[in-house]
Design an enzyme around this catalytic site. Structure first.
Site, mmCIF file in Angstrom:
data_model
loop_
_atom_site.group_PDB
_atom_site.id
_atom_site.type_symbol
_atom_site.label_atom_id
_atom_site.label_comp_id
_atom_site.label_asym_id
_atom_site.label_seq_id
_atom_site.Cartn_x
_atom_site.Cartn_y
_atom_site.Cartn_z
ATOM 1 N N ILE A 198 96.487 29.617 24.435
ATOM 2 C CA ILE A 198 95.372 30.294 23.770
ATOM 3 C C ILE A 198 95.483 30.029 22.268
ATOM 4 O O ILE A 198 96.559 30.154 21.689
ATOM 5 C CB ILE A 198 95.447 31.804 24.061
ATOM 6 C CG1 ILE A 198 95.348 32.044 25.566
ATOM 7 C CG2 ILE A 198 94.354 32.555 23.313
ATOM 8 C CD1 ILE A 198 95.941 33.375 25.990
ATOM 9 N N LEU A 199 94.358 29.657 21.664
ATOM 10 C CA LEU A 199 94.324 29.421 20.217
ATOM 11 C C LEU A 199 93.577 30.570 19.563
ATOM 12 O O LEU A 199 92.495 30.955 20.013
ATOM 13 C CB LEU A 199 93.617 28.098 19.922
ATOM 14 C CG LEU A 199 94.316 26.871 20.485
ATOM 15 C CD1 LEU A 199 93.429 25.647 20.357
ATOM 16 C CD2 LEU A 199 95.651 26.644 19.771
ATOM 17 N N ASN A 253 85.989 23.543 24.366
ATOM 18 C CA ASN A 253 86.832 23.557 25.572
ATOM 19 C C ASN A 253 85.978 23.248 26.793
ATOM 20 O O ASN A 253 84.758 23.449 26.775
ATOM 21 C CB ASN A 253 87.473 24.943 25.730
ATOM 22 C CG ASN A 253 88.428 25.014 26.900
ATOM 23 O OD1 ASN A 253 89.212 24.088 27.146
ATOM 24 N ND2 ASN A 253 88.377 26.101 27.661
ATOM 25 N N HIS A 308 85.790 24.147 30.978
ATOM 26 C CA HIS A 308 86.335 25.088 31.962
ATOM 27 C C HIS A 308 85.671 24.830 33.311
ATOM 28 O O HIS A 308 84.442 24.699 33.382
ATOM 29 C CB HIS A 308 86.081 26.525 31.496
ATOM 30 C CG HIS A 308 86.664 27.534 32.421
ATOM 31 N ND1 HIS A 308 88.009 27.836 32.428
ATOM 32 C CD2 HIS A 308 86.103 28.281 33.398
ATOM 33 C CE1 HIS A 308 88.243 28.736 33.359
ATOM 34 N NE2 HIS A 308 87.109 29.021 33.969
ATOM 35 N N GLY A 354 88.422 35.052 22.448
ATOM 36 C CA GLY A 354 88.654 35.498 23.817
ATOM 37 C C GLY A 354 89.141 34.355 24.702
ATOM 38 O O GLY A 354 89.343 33.223 24.252
HETATM 39 C C1 GRF Z 1 90.346 20.489 33.637
HETATM 40 O O1 GRF Z 1 90.051 20.813 34.971
HETATM 41 C C2 GRF Z 1 89.699 21.450 32.687
HETATM 42 O O2 GRF Z 1 88.559 22.044 33.178
HETATM 43 C C3 GRF Z 1 90.750 22.487 32.460
HETATM 44 O O3 GRF Z 1 91.962 21.787 32.512
HETATM 45 C C4 GRF Z 1 91.826 20.641 33.338
HETATM 46 C C5 GRF Z 1 92.388 19.460 32.610
HETATM 47 O O4 GRF Z 1 92.498 18.336 33.434
HETATM 48 N N1 GRF Z 1 90.514 23.174 31.206
HETATM 49 P P1 GRF Z 1 92.829 16.917 32.816
HETATM 50 O O5 GRF Z 1 94.213 17.014 32.193
HETATM 51 O O6 GRF Z 1 91.781 16.562 31.826
HETATM 52 O O7 GRF Z 1 92.825 15.999 33.989
#
Ligand code: GRF
Length: 219
Positions: free
Chosen positions: A101-102, A116, A118, A152
């Site tokens: 977490i940053l 980011n 997700h 968050g």
């Molecule tokens: C991805 O699934 C991303 O959504 C999550 O971490 C994973 C990173 O995978 N935040 P990679 O190292 O880019 O293959």
């Protein structure tokens, strides 16, 4: 335009894992789909695949020790990350599987300049293994979100989202793989929108990101 041109938009990528999103982004930069270049890759894991993927492409890549905490950077390591990124003048910090977490000083150093990805349709299923959370909950649709990072966990303003179906015979592995295929397309598209200054942040709303695909936006 030469890739060493001072006007080139510069990315700093942080990752802890295998680096498949980094590879997708680096390829998109190489082909010009993203008008930017990766200036530096940093990892908190000494043997992370992302460092190898960067080095084999001739991109600077460094392990920076994260310090004494498990889920965040400590008081010594956080400024070290900021300094390394500022030293190469990054315009955007791209989190690609960075498992810490940053907060605070890091985010203040790059205001609205940390992004980011997700693997869920936020605000559903923040946190770890979002694909497993989606399967366990029983949703029929999940997806991928690109968002700006705030204080968050997976809560910042949303830049781009794309829906992904959950199939009857999905396992955590097959769903994760389908989500990652979308990530590898959506993240470069979102970073391209940021690199070209197409997005505008208005409170929680981000205008100008890549439009949602396959979402029936026709009237
Ligand atoms: C991805 O699934 C991303 O959504 C999550 O971490 C994973 C990173 O995978 N935040 P990679 O190292 O880019 O293959």
């Amino acid at each position: 335009m030469s890739t060493s041109d001072a006007a080139t938009f510069r990315l700093g990528v942080l990752g802890s894992g295998k680096g498949s999103n980094f590879v997708a982004l680096a390829e998109a930069c190489r082909t010009g789909q993203v008008p930017a270049r990766v200036a530096l890759v940093l990892s908190d894991v000494a043997d992370a695949g992302i460092l190898d993927r960067a080095r084999e492409r001739g991109i600077s890549a460094e392990y920076l020790a994260p310090g004494r905490y498990r889920t965040k950077l400590d008081e010594v390591s956080e400024p070290a990350y900021v300094e390394a990124l500022q030293a190469v003048k990054v315009d955007l910090v791209v989190l690609a599987g960075f498992m810490r977490i940053l907060k605070g000083d890091f985010l203040r150093a790059f205001p609205q300049r940390v992004v980011n990805i997700h693997p869920s349709l936020l605000p559903a299923f923040p946190g770890l293994e979002a694909w497993r959370q989606a399967l366990e909950y029983g949703v029929r649709v999940t997806g991928v979100t690109v968002h700006l990072v705030d204080h968050g966990i997976d809560t910042g303003p949303i830049v781009a989202q794309e829906a992904v179906p959950v199939l009857d015979d999905d396992t955590p592995a097959t769903l994760h793989e389908r989500l990652q295929r979308v990530e590898h397309r959506l993240y470069p598209a979102a970073v391209a929108a940021m690199a070209t200054g197409r997005i505008r942040v208005d409170g929680r709303r981000v205008v100008g990101g890549p439009s949602a695909m396959g979402m029936g936006t026709e009237a």
